[in-house]
Structure formats: C-alpha cells, structure tokens
Design a protein around this motif. Structure first.
Motif, mmCIF file in Angstrom:
data_model
loop_
_atom_site.group_PDB
_atom_site.id
_atom_site.type_symbol
_atom_site.label_atom_id
_atom_site.label_comp_id
_atom_site.label_asym_id
_atom_site.label_seq_id
_atom_site.Cartn_x
_atom_site.Cartn_y
_atom_site.Cartn_z
ATOM 1 N N THR A 56 0.026 -7.602 5.664
ATOM 2 C CA THR A 56 0.519 -6.518 5.091
ATOM 3 C C THR A 56 1.132 -4.786 5.968
ATOM 4 O OG1 THR A 56 -0.611 -7.344 3.079
ATOM 5 C CG2 THR A 56 0.172 -4.570 3.449
ATOM 6 N N LEU A 57 2.066 -4.522 6.150
ATOM 7 C CA LEU A 57 2.504 -3.643 6.643
ATOM 8 C C LEU A 57 1.606 -2.487 6.191
ATOM 9 C CD1 LEU A 57 4.880 -5.065 7.902
ATOM 10 C CD2 LEU A 57 6.165 -3.047 7.845
ATOM 11 N N PRO A 58 1.290 -1.478 7.108
ATOM 12 C CA PRO A 58 0.655 0.164 6.787
ATOM 13 C C PRO A 58 1.426 0.928 5.676
ATOM 14 C CG PRO A 58 0.682 -0.722 9.357
ATOM 15 C CD PRO A 58 1.162 -1.925 8.907
ATOM 16 N N HIS A 59 1.176 1.712 4.955
ATOM 17 C CA HIS A 59 2.315 2.200 3.960
ATOM 18 C C HIS A 59 3.241 2.826 5.012
ATOM 19 C CE1 HIS A 59 3.361 4.461 0.488
ATOM 20 N NE2 HIS A 59 2.740 5.200 1.181
ATOM 21 N N SER A 60 2.641 4.116 5.933
ATOM 22 C CA SER A 60 3.806 4.931 6.733
ATOM 23 C C SER A 60 4.616 3.870 7.312
ATOM 24 C CB SER A 60 2.853 5.982 7.811
ATOM 25 O OG SER A 60 2.121 4.202 9.043
ATOM 26 N N LEU A 61 4.459 3.035 8.129
ATOM 27 C CA LEU A 61 5.194 1.633 8.281
ATOM 28 C C LEU A 61 6.187 1.085 7.266
ATOM 29 C CD1 LEU A 61 6.610 0.889 11.286
ATOM 30 C CD2 LEU A 61 5.194 -1.432 11.266
ATOM 31 N N THR A 62 5.219 0.762 6.420
ATOM 32 C CA THR A 62 6.610 0.267 4.868
ATOM 33 C C THR A 62 8.001 1.058 4.495
ATOM 34 O OG1 THR A 62 4.428 -0.981 4.045
ATOM 35 C CG2 THR A 62 6.539 -0.715 2.330
#
Length: 315
Positions: A56-62
């Motif tokens: 799962t991509l981190p929130h900031s990268l998402t």
C-alpha cells in the motif's frame, strides 16, 4: 570518484523506488532496476520502499499518484493501482484472485509489482430490484405474468463477494426462483385473493437462501399479475355471475323481509281496530295529495267499500 558526480541507485527484488526531482515526484522505479543520475543543477533523490509485505502506498504518495492527471505526469506510474471509493460504498481489493482487504470511502493506491491486483466497488445503500415479466403456471394450470419489486442491501461486502461471483445477479436469481415456487404452489383464486401472503412467502424464502451470505432482503412486493386476454374474459364473466347471484340473493332477502313485515302489520290490525282505522286514514291522506276534488259517500265505510268519486281538476 564517480560517486562525486553521479547518484547510483540499485534496487533489490523487494523494493520499489520513487524518483524525486527538485522535491517533486518524477518517476517510479520497478524492483531490481539500476539507475545512474547526474548530480548537477537538478536535485535528484530516490526513495526506496519495501513492497515485500506492505504494497500500500503511503498517504502522502497516494495523494501524488492516486489521480489520473498525476499519474500521467510520472514515468512508470502505470504500475500503481489507484482506487477511488465513493461515499456509501466499500471497495474490495483482490490480490492474486483472492479478497485481501476492504477499502473504506476515500482514495487508495497500491503497487502492482509482483502481484495481480483488482478492485471492486460495492454499494452499501438499500437498492431496488425489479423482477419483471415472469411467465409462471399456477397450481390449477393458469398461465400468467408476474412483476415483482424488492428492496435489498449488502450488509457484509466481504462475505457476500466470497459467497457469490455477482451479488446483483445472485439476488435476482433467488427472487426469481422464490417467486416461481410461491406462484406455482397456489391456485389463481388463492393468488388473487391473498397477495400479502405471497409477498411474505417470497420474502421468507429469499431470506433463508441468502442467510449467511452478507445480503439482506428488506421487503418484497408483487406489483402486477397480468392474465392472458381470454382468461380476463372468463374471470369477468365469473365475477359478473357472482355479483348477479349476490344481487338476486339480496333481492330475495328483501322481499322476504317485506312480506314478513306486511304479515306482522296485518296481524296487528286484525287485533287492534283502532290501528286499522288509523291505517285507513293514512291511506286516504296519501290518495288525496294529488287530487283536486273528492266526494265521499258513507264516511270511511264508503271509502273502504269503493264508493268514492274522484274528479280531477279541469285543465
């Protein structure tokens, strides 16, 4: 010596890389890749991300790679799976064909590397379903068409998707089968006379079949029962005959009641001469209402013995 002028990046088979240029995401590197970046006027940095267990991509990268516009500007972003889950829905993430995770409303992004990923959306709101034009034979072999409406809701998306391939199709089939079973077990007269019982039976049958599958049927109602033209004619004739018989019965009851009332009145008059005289006066009053002139000979006895001469007013 080369390290002074170049940034050397070598990723393992369990790592993905995110390339930042001047602090902005500029590219995505697949596991096992090697890159050489010139250290010059542009600040280049590569972030290593372990994707062996958590993909799962981190929130900031998402937020930076989750939109179509953002991915179009980033080299290699086609290897990122983005899913936007609307309000009142849940998302199901499939990894290598199996349900892996339930996604809440919002934006989500995952690495596609080394895995087959797919997402599906499931609406959690109460939904209406129409089962229309079902050709069914009743127990007494009458062919008819029935339209049914049902309200249903997904309570547990993971359980529902694990139990059936297509949730909507499964609910439709169960309603269809329950409708056929309920109608075929009734005669036409029973069907038309108790639609509420038909609704209850279909609802109970579907609820039993969907029990434990994460889906609930809230209500079921038969909208229309459509008969062939010749059957409508026959039914109209039957209804007409029944109504005519009921009317005749009521008429006979009224005649019997009237005769009984006359008999009781005659008995009272026979036992009470005064009442007889009062009845005679009442009759005389009714006779004289529309008569201009009347001559009576012999008093009331003359009237009762038909010695009354009536003269209508001249026109």
């Amino acid at each position: 010596m080369i390290e002074r002028h170049f940034e050397i990046v070598e990723l393992s088979d369990r790592e993905a890389g995110v390339v930042y240029k001047q602090g902005r995401v500029a590219g995505v590197l697949a596991p096992g890749q090697r890159r050489l970046y010139w250290k010059g006027y542009i600040d280049v940095r590569v972030a290593r991300i372990d994707i062996a267990e958590n993909f799962t991509l981190p929130h900031s990268l998402t937020l930076q790679l989750g939109t179509v516009v953002a991915r179009a500007k980033v080299v290699g972003a086609e290897h990122v799976l983005a899913a936007q889950v609307p309000q009142h829905h849940v998302g199901l993430l499939f990894v290598d064909g199996k349900v892996h995770q339930m996604l809440q409303p919002g934006l989500h992004a995952f690495w596609k590397y080394q895995r087959a990923l797919k997402t599906e959306l499931v609406d959690r709101r109460v939904q209406a379903m129409e089962v229309t034009g079902q050709e069914i034979l009743t127990r007494d072999k009458v062919s008819l068409r029935v339209n049914l409406t049902a309200l249903w809701q997904v309570l547990d998306a993971v359980r529902a998707r694990a139990a059936v391939t297509n949730i909507v199709e499964a609910v439709y089939k169960e309603l269809q089968f329950a409708l056929r079973a309920a109608v075929s077990g009734r005669t036409l007269e029973e069907l038309l006379g108790d639609k509420g019982g038909l609704d209850d039976e279909i609802s109970a049958t579907v609820a039993m079949r969907l029990e434990g599958q994460g889906v609930a049927v809230k209500s079921v109602g038969v909208k229309d029962v459509i008969l062939p033209g010749e059957m409508k004619t026959i039914l109209n004739q039957v209804v007409e005959a029944e109504k005519r018989a009921q009317a005749n019965l009521i008429h006979r009851r009224e005649e019997t009641a009237a005769t009984r009332s006359l008999l009781n009145t005659a008995r009272l008059m026979e036992e009470n001469p005064t009442l007889m005289r009062l009845k005679e006066l009442e009759t005389l009053e009714k006779v004289t209402e529309k008569i201009g002139q009347m001559t009576v000979f012999g008093g009331l006895e003359g009237v009762m013995k038909d010695v009354v001469r009536i003269q209508l007013p001249a026109r």
